[in-house]
Design a protein around this motif. Structure first.
Motif, mmCIF file in Angstrom:
data_model
loop_
_atom_site.group_PDB
_atom_site.id
_atom_site.type_symbol
_atom_site.label_atom_id
_atom_site.label_comp_id
_atom_site.label_asym_id
_atom_site.label_seq_id
_atom_site.Cartn_x
_atom_site.Cartn_y
_atom_site.Cartn_z
ATOM 1 N N ILE A 178 0.838 -1.206 0.000
ATOM 2 C CA ILE A 178 0.000 0.000 0.000
ATOM 3 C C ILE A 178 0.872 1.255 0.000
ATOM 4 C CG2 ILE A 178 -1.656 1.340 1.364
ATOM 5 C CD1 ILE A 178 -2.716 -1.429 2.380
ATOM 6 N N ALA A 179 1.888 1.261 0.850
ATOM 7 C CA ALA A 179 2.780 2.423 0.922
ATOM 8 C C ALA A 179 3.458 2.670 -0.421
ATOM 9 C CB ALA A 179 3.819 2.211 2.019
ATOM 10 N N GLN A 180 3.851 1.595 -1.087
ATOM 11 C CA GLN A 180 4.475 1.743 -2.401
ATOM 12 C C GLN A 180 3.467 2.265 -3.424
ATOM 13 O OE1 GLN A 180 6.076 -1.897 -4.078
ATOM 14 N NE2 GLN A 180 7.512 -0.776 -5.354
ATOM 15 N N ALA A 181 2.240 1.729 -3.402
ATOM 16 C CA ALA A 181 1.215 2.172 -4.346
ATOM 17 C C ALA A 181 0.833 3.633 -4.119
ATOM 18 C CB ALA A 181 -0.020 1.279 -4.225
ATOM 19 N N MET A 182 0.966 4.104 -2.872
ATOM 20 C CA MET A 182 0.659 5.498 -2.550
ATOM 21 C C MET A 182 1.852 6.423 -2.793
ATOM 22 S SD MET A 182 -1.533 5.027 1.002
ATOM 23 C CE MET A 182 -1.570 6.812 1.291
ATOM 24 N N ASN A 183 2.974 5.842 -3.243
ATOM 25 C CA ASN A 183 4.199 6.610 -3.515
ATOM 26 C C ASN A 183 4.729 7.316 -2.267
ATOM 27 O OD1 ASN A 183 4.293 5.990 -6.348
ATOM 28 N ND2 ASN A 183 2.635 7.476 -6.656
ATOM 29 N N LEU A 184 4.583 6.659 -1.120
ATOM 30 C CA LEU A 184 5.147 7.215 0.104
ATOM 31 C C LEU A 184 6.661 7.035 0.103
ATOM 32 C CD1 LEU A 184 2.641 5.930 2.837
ATOM 33 C CD2 LEU A 184 2.619 8.111 1.608
ATOM 34 N N ASP A 185 7.344 7.951 0.729
ATOM 35 C CA ASP A 185 8.794 7.849 0.904
ATOM 36 C C ASP A 185 9.039 7.030 2.172
ATOM 37 O OD1 ASP A 185 11.505 8.126 0.878
ATOM 38 O OD2 ASP A 185 11.508 10.213 1.578
ATOM 39 N N PHE A 186 9.547 5.803 2.025
ATOM 40 C CA PHE A 186 9.712 4.943 3.195
ATOM 41 C C PHE A 186 10.767 3.886 2.916
ATOM 42 C CE2 PHE A 186 7.065 2.425 0.465
ATOM 43 C CZ PHE A 186 7.321 1.101 0.799
ATOM 44 N N SER A 187 11.242 3.274 3.975
ATOM 45 C CA SER A 187 12.060 2.068 3.900
ATOM 46 C C SER A 187 11.392 1.014 4.770
ATOM 47 C CB SER A 187 13.487 2.337 4.382
ATOM 48 O OG SER A 187 13.484 2.841 5.704
ATOM 49 N N THR A 188 11.733 -0.244 4.562
ATOM 50 C CA THR A 188 11.097 -1.312 5.335
ATOM 51 C C THR A 188 11.378 -1.119 6.817
ATOM 52 O OG1 THR A 188 11.327 -2.869 3.497
ATOM 53 C CG2 THR A 188 10.934 -3.796 5.687
ATOM 54 N N PRO A 189 10.345 -1.027 7.634
ATOM 55 C CA PRO A 189 10.538 -0.776 9.071
ATOM 56 C C PRO A 189 11.343 -1.883 9.745
ATOM 57 C CG PRO A 189 8.262 -0.354 8.435
ATOM 58 C CD PRO A 189 8.912 -1.025 7.271
ATOM 59 N N LYS A 190 12.052 -1.496 10.802
ATOM 60 C CA LYS A 190 12.869 -2.438 11.564
ATOM 61 C C LYS A 190 12.346 -2.648 12.985
ATOM 62 C CE LYS A 190 15.858 -2.730 8.185
ATOM 63 N NZ LYS A 190 15.920 -3.958 7.342
ATOM 64 N N SER A 191 11.448 -1.798 13.440
ATOM 65 C CA SER A 191 10.964 -1.875 14.818
ATOM 66 C C SER A 191 9.446 -1.773 14.846
ATOM 67 C CB SER A 191 11.562 -0.745 15.661
ATOM 68 O OG SER A 191 11.058 0.516 15.219
ATOM 69 N N GLY A 212 -13.187 -26.654 -4.428
ATOM 70 C CA GLY A 212 -13.258 -25.477 -3.577
ATOM 71 C C GLY A 212 -11.897 -24.956 -3.165
ATOM 72 N N ILE A 213 -11.901 -23.734 -2.630
ATOM 73 C CA ILE A 213 -10.677 -23.104 -2.150
ATOM 74 C C ILE A 213 -10.923 -22.532 -0.760
ATOM 75 C CG2 ILE A 213 -10.069 -22.455 -4.514
ATOM 76 C CD1 ILE A 213 -10.548 -19.516 -3.714
ATOM 77 N N ASP A 214 -9.829 -22.310 -0.049
ATOM 78 C CA ASP A 214 -9.890 -21.529 1.185
ATOM 79 C C ASP A 214 -9.167 -20.224 0.897
ATOM 80 O OD1 ASP A 214 -10.021 -20.505 3.742
ATOM 81 O OD2 ASP A 214 -9.667 -22.445 4.693
ATOM 82 N N GLU A 215 -9.950 -19.170 0.716
ATOM 83 C CA GLU A 215 -9.412 -17.848 0.379
ATOM 84 C C GLU A 215 -9.255 -17.069 1.680
ATOM 85 O OE1 GLU A 215 -10.087 -14.576 -3.171
ATOM 86 O OE2 GLU A 215 -11.813 -15.719 -2.459
ATOM 87 N N LEU A 216 -8.033 -17.039 2.182
ATOM 88 C CA LEU A 216 -7.735 -16.492 3.507
ATOM 89 C C LEU A 216 -6.713 -15.374 3.394
ATOM 90 C CD1 LEU A 216 -7.554 -16.500 6.657
ATOM 91 C CD2 LEU A 216 -5.831 -18.309 6.403
ATOM 92 N N GLY A 217 -7.080 -14.196 3.873
ATOM 93 C CA GLY A 217 -6.140 -13.087 3.818
ATOM 94 C C GLY A 217 -6.537 -11.962 4.740
ATOM 95 N N VAL A 218 -5.883 -10.827 4.544
ATOM 96 C CA VAL A 218 -6.189 -9.635 5.335
ATOM 97 C C VAL A 218 -6.681 -8.540 4.399
ATOM 98 C CG1 VAL A 218 -4.601 -10.193 7.192
ATOM 99 C CG2 VAL A 218 -3.753 -8.881 5.243
ATOM 100 N N LEU A 219 -7.720 -7.854 4.821
ATOM 101 C CA LEU A 219 -8.307 -6.760 4.050
ATOM 102 C C LEU A 219 -8.059 -5.470 4.814
ATOM 103 C CD1 LEU A 219 -10.095 -5.903 1.600
ATOM 104 C CD2 LEU A 219 -12.079 -6.226 3.104
ATOM 105 N N LEU A 220 -7.164 -4.640 4.293
ATOM 106 C CA LEU A 220 -6.842 -3.362 4.921
ATOM 107 C C LEU A 220 -7.678 -2.276 4.261
ATOM 108 C CD1 LEU A 220 -4.444 -5.228 5.706
ATOM 109 C CD2 LEU A 220 -2.986 -3.190 5.670
ATOM 110 N N LEU A 221 -8.334 -1.453 5.082
ATOM 111 C CA LEU A 221 -9.341 -0.512 4.594
ATOM 112 C C LEU A 221 -9.108 0.895 5.132
ATOM 113 C CD1 LEU A 221 -12.247 -2.948 5.434
ATOM 114 C CD2 LEU A 221 -11.729 -2.219 3.098
ATOM 115 N N GLY A 222 -9.513 1.886 4.326
ATOM 116 C CA GLY A 222 -9.506 3.268 4.789
ATOM 117 C C GLY A 222 -8.255 4.043 4.459
ATOM 118 N N HIS A 223 -7.329 3.448 3.726
ATOM 119 C CA HIS A 223 -6.072 4.101 3.365
ATOM 120 C C HIS A 223 -6.215 4.825 2.026
ATOM 121 C CE1 HIS A 223 -5.887 0.557 0.827
ATOM 122 N NE2 HIS A 223 -6.022 -0.194 1.919
ATOM 123 N N GLY A 224 -5.105 5.278 1.490
ATOM 124 C CA GLY A 224 -5.137 6.054 0.257
ATOM 125 C C GLY A 224 -5.528 5.275 -0.977
#
Length: 474
Positions: A174-187, A356-368
């Motif tokens: 998401i951060a990359q798609a939003m063109n945010l200036d960031f590096s992979t967090p360490k903490s 059939g499949i088990d479609e399991l993931g995370v849906l992040l909402l409300g961002h850019g």
């Protein structure tokens, strides 16, 4: 080719249900040790399923673990330097973790299980039958350890576990798609800051399981793709969720916790009776159960951002939105109609699954980028190619278990570890061969999109689509 990890200790796995049966075949794929150093202990009788592994030299013990025999039983099979994999349902996890810590034994589990008689115990207040309470007890028990001692990775199956790492991977996308200036967090602080910068307000662990059996379900038969006892027990827990700082109103029967970090709420209503709107890429919009799960507690805690005065300034709402298989939905409804009495006749779908499949993931909402789903889309056919005889659900849990085991053996002195404190990229590298297609998908879905105006819904907030009351099905 998987690089074998040398291990001089013994591996003792507690429980040999659907998940255990998927984990045993992969132990020898990842660990370099004599197979005679692997022992499986279970209360039920799956000796016939275990026979091929017994022929290779692994050990099988039928033993029901109880409060009376737990300490002696663990001491009979485990010593310092060994690894305990706890896949039981209805055996107190905190008791096992405490014993392992004080006896130098590495530990991995998928859930902070209580003793089975506590699942539906009416004398236990609702707030005490929550994963928030379990994690508070676990953290209090581990506090004197000071982050030291034998590694104990808790709640690390598919969800909780793998999905916790999906959130980090999705946040980076998401951060990359939003063109945010960031590096992979360490903490933790850096992750929470990047998460806040994306503007994400809600995390759903959104899952739709479409696996179906060739055997018609019988009336009052509980059919599921994983532990019936585990599913029934979790469904009786109060609906529970990490509670975002953007929320302006508690849901009906919602209650705050009065101790600890206060990052979650619960409802005086079972999770198996509480539905929310959610979304998965292949299945589309779903109604999912708000089943109480540890990731709701640990993710909301981990991704809370604080100001310089250590006051929380951003926290997401986090909860499960689970659409199980069709037979499992009907099975749960029958249990509800019998006032939550545990089922007498049970069946785990495995070889009888036709599609059939088990479609399991995370849906992040409300961002850019509005909505972003990251997760596994594992079909029954792909699962059987990876480990013959296993279903997609069990294999996704297996991915979390084996990745945590490998990490624990490589890092044997990290003490108590919740999933978020493990390196997500390293864990997913181990897990992905067991997850089938892993998708990272942007969407414009919201709980208000294409909402029919047939019903009177005065609680809907059209100005802020990310309010929990917009997701809640009433």
């Amino acid at each position: 080719m998987v690089a074998l990890v040398p291990f001089g200790g013994r591996i003792v796995m507690l429980g040999y249900g659907s998940v255990g049966q998927s984990v045993v075949p992969v132990l020898e794929r990842h660990f370099d040790l004599p197979l005679s150093n692997i022992t499986i202990i279970e209360a039920d009788d799956h000796a016939d399923k275990f026979a091929p592994f017994a022929a290779k030299g692994m050990n099988y013990v039928r033993l029901s673990l109880t409060p009376e025999n737990l300490t002696a039983s663990l001491g009979s099979y485990l010593k310092a330097g060994d690894l305990c994999i706890n896949l039981t349902a209805g055996v107190d996890a905190l008791s096992i973790i405490d014993w392992c810590h004080h006896n130098g034994v590495l530990y991995v589990d998928t859930s902070l299980e209580p003793w089975a008689d506590q699942y539906g115990e009416e004398g236990i207040p609702a707030a005490k039958r929550t994963h928030y309470e379990s994690h508070e007890r676990m953290r209090a028990m581990a506090a004197p350890w000071g982050g030291k001692g034998p590694t104990a990775v808790i709640t690390h199956g598919a969800n909780p576990g793998i999905v916790n790492h999906f959130v980090k991977a999705a946040t980076l996308d998401i951060a990359q798609a939003m063109n945010l200036d960031f590096s992979t967090p360490k903490s933790r602080e850096d992750w929470a800051d990047l998460f806040m910068r994306t503007g994400t307000k809600v995390i759903h662990v959104s899952e739709r399981d479409t696996q179906r059996s060739s055997i018609p379900k019988e009336p009052d038969e509980f059919v599921n793709t994983w532990s019936v006892l585990g599913y029934w027990g979790e469904a009786t827990y109060p609906a529970e969720m990490g509670w975002g700082m953007h929320e302006n109103m508690l849901p009906p029967m919602g209650q705050h916790f009065t101790h600890g970090p206060g990052n979650a709420i619960y409802m005086h209503k079972p999770g198996g009776l509480t539905l929310v709107r959610s979304w998965v890429p292949k299945g589309g919009p779903i109604f999912g159960f708000v089943i109480s799960h540890s990731e709701s507690i640990t993710l909301s805690h981990y991704f809370t951002a604080y100001d310089q005065d250590n006051r929380p300034v951003h926290r997401p709402t986090v909860h499960y939105a689970y659409h199980p298989s069709a037979d499992a939905i009907v099975s749960l409804r029958e249990v509800m109609m019998k006032d939550w009495q545990p089922p007498a006749k049970v069946r785990i779908m495995q070889d009888d699954i036709v599609d059939g499949i088990d479609e399991l993931g995370v849906l992040l909402l409300g961002h850019g980028k509005t909505a972003w789903w990251y997760g596994s889309q594992l079909s029954i056919h792909e699962a059987r190619k990876i480990i013959p005889g296993q279903n997609a659900t069990a294999l996704q849990v297996c991915a979390g278990v084996i990745s945590a085991c490998v990490w624990a053996v490589k890092n044997p002195d990290r003490g108590f570890c919740e999933p978020e404190y493990l390196p997500h990229a390293e864990i997913l590298e181990i897990a992905k061969p067991y997850l089938g297609p892993v998708a990272s998908v942007q969407s414009d879905w919201t709980p208000l999109r294409d909402r029919a105006g047939l019903n009177f819904e005065p609680w809907v907030d059209h100005q802020d689509p990310w309010q929990f009351n917009n997701f809640l099905v009433r």
